[in-house]
Design a protein around this motif. Sequence first.
Motif, PDB file in Angstrom:
ATOM      1  N   SER A  41     -29.239  12.192   3.551  1.00 48.72           N
ATOM      2  CA  SER A  41     -28.174  12.344   4.523  1.00 48.72           C
ATOM      3  C   SER A  41     -26.879  12.710   3.800  1.00 48.72           C
ATOM      4  O   SER A  41     -26.709  12.377   2.621  1.00 48.72           O
ATOM      5  N   PRO A  42     -25.947  13.382   4.478  1.00 46.80           N
ATOM      6  CA  PRO A  42     -24.668  13.696   3.845  1.00 46.80           C
ATOM      7  C   PRO A  42     -23.935  12.455   3.349  1.00 46.80           C
ATOM      8  O   PRO A  42     -23.287  12.488   2.306  1.00 46.80           O
ATOM      9  N   THR A  43     -24.067  11.360   4.075  1.00 48.60           N
ATOM     10  CA  THR A  43     -23.420  10.121   3.660  1.00 48.60           C
ATOM     11  C   THR A  43     -23.990   9.639   2.322  1.00 48.60           C
ATOM     12  O   THR A  43     -23.247   9.262   1.421  1.00 48.60           O
ATOM     13  N   ALA A  52     -14.748  11.195  -2.889  1.00 49.65           N
ATOM     14  CA  ALA A  52     -13.737  10.297  -2.312  1.00 49.65           C
ATOM     15  C   ALA A  52     -13.133  10.914  -1.049  1.00 49.65           C
ATOM     16  O   ALA A  52     -13.099  12.131  -0.900  1.00 49.65           O
ATOM     17  N   PRO A  53     -12.633  10.074  -0.167  1.00 48.10           N
ATOM     18  CA  PRO A  53     -11.939  10.601   1.013  1.00 48.10           C
ATOM     19  C   PRO A  53     -10.598  11.223   0.616  1.00 48.10           C
ATOM     20  O   PRO A  53      -9.899  10.700  -0.246  1.00 48.10           O
ATOM     21  N   ALA A  54     -10.274  12.331   1.247  1.00 46.51           N
ATOM     22  CA  ALA A  54      -8.960  12.947   1.054  1.00 46.51           C
ATOM     23  C   ALA A  54      -7.984  12.377   2.071  1.00 46.51           C
ATOM     24  O   ALA A  54      -6.798  12.218   1.792  1.00 46.51           O
ATOM     25  N   ALA A  55      -8.480  12.080   3.263  1.00 50.56           N
ATOM     26  CA  ALA A  55      -7.652  11.500   4.322  1.00 50.56           C
ATOM     27  C   ALA A  55      -8.563  10.783   5.302  1.00 50.56           C
ATOM     28  O   ALA A  55      -9.718  11.160   5.479  1.00 50.56           O
ATOM     29  N   SER A  56      -8.033   9.755   5.927  1.00 46.66           N
ATOM     30  CA  SER A  56      -8.816   9.004   6.897  1.00 46.66           C
ATOM     31  C   SER A  56      -7.885   8.432   7.954  1.00 46.66           C
ATOM     32  O   SER A  56      -6.722   8.140   7.679  1.00 46.66           O
ATOM     33  N   LEU A 124     -15.888  16.923   7.090  1.00 48.23           N
ATOM     34  CA  LEU A 124     -15.184  16.056   8.027  1.00 48.23           C
ATOM     35  C   LEU A 124     -16.229  15.244   8.782  1.00 48.23           C
ATOM     36  O   LEU A 124     -17.191  15.805   9.309  1.00 48.23           O
ATOM     37  N   SER A 125     -16.049  13.925   8.818  1.00 49.86           N
ATOM     38  CA  SER A 125     -17.032  13.084   9.503  1.00 49.86           C
ATOM     39  C   SER A 125     -16.337  12.073  10.407  1.00 49.86           C
ATOM     40  O   SER A 125     -15.193  11.686  10.180  1.00 49.86           O
ATOM     41  N   GLY A 132     -22.387   2.080  12.848  1.00 49.39           N
ATOM     42  CA  GLY A 132     -22.647   2.701  11.554  1.00 49.39           C
ATOM     43  C   GLY A 132     -23.065   4.153  11.651  1.00 49.39           C
ATOM     44  O   GLY A 132     -23.266   4.819  10.646  1.00 49.39           O
ATOM     45  N   ARG A 133     -23.195   4.685  12.844  1.00 51.02           N
ATOM     46  CA  ARG A 133     -23.598   6.079  13.013  1.00 51.02           C
ATOM     47  C   ARG A 133     -22.477   7.002  12.563  1.00 51.02           C
ATOM     48  O   ARG A 133     -21.310   6.800  12.896  1.00 51.02           O
ATOM     49  N   SER A 134     -22.850   8.031  11.803  1.00 47.76           N
ATOM     50  CA  SER A 134     -21.874   8.985  11.291  1.00 47.76           C
ATOM     51  C   SER A 134     -22.253  10.384  11.756  1.00 47.76           C
ATOM     52  O   SER A 134     -23.421  10.773  11.676  1.00 47.76           O
TER      53      SER A 134
END
Length: 158
Positions: A41-43, A52-56, A124-125, A132-134
């Motif tokens: 999975s992408p996750t 790492a996240p760039a923005a959230s 983008l997710s 927990g679903r992404s």
Amino acid sequence: MSHDHATMLPRGTIALTGALVLFAIGATAAVRITGTPLAASPTALRAAERVAPAASRTLRFSDRADGAVVIEDVGSGSVAQVIEPGQQTGFIRGVMRGLARERRMKGVGEGPPFALTLWRDGQLSLTDTATGRSIELTAFGASNRAAFAALLPTETQP
């Protein structure tokens, strides 16, 4: 009236069906024996590559009596966006309708927020913090992705 078994099914059809079944069993066995890894999975891939996240942004989506959808930034308590009835934002409504249905099936209300994350690899997710679903929003095309990307702070939008 006579009944003839020879005309029921042509021999070629039976041979092709048997060959198809044998191929499916053989291909499955080959994958299992060779240890070919299953698609990740992408996750899981992001975790393995330590992307790492760039923005959230943590968001809560709620329906208003007039049919509008109010999107609240949980961190600041401010309204991030209001989608009025009739606006061309069917993608956001569709995604949220699917996630809300899953929450109802699991007995979760609309209280828990969602995490919208722009990753350093450009993906983008949207993750449901309750189930927990992404959902990988990049997979739905540029215009649909942009609808959610607009919910991120303006300095981090791609």
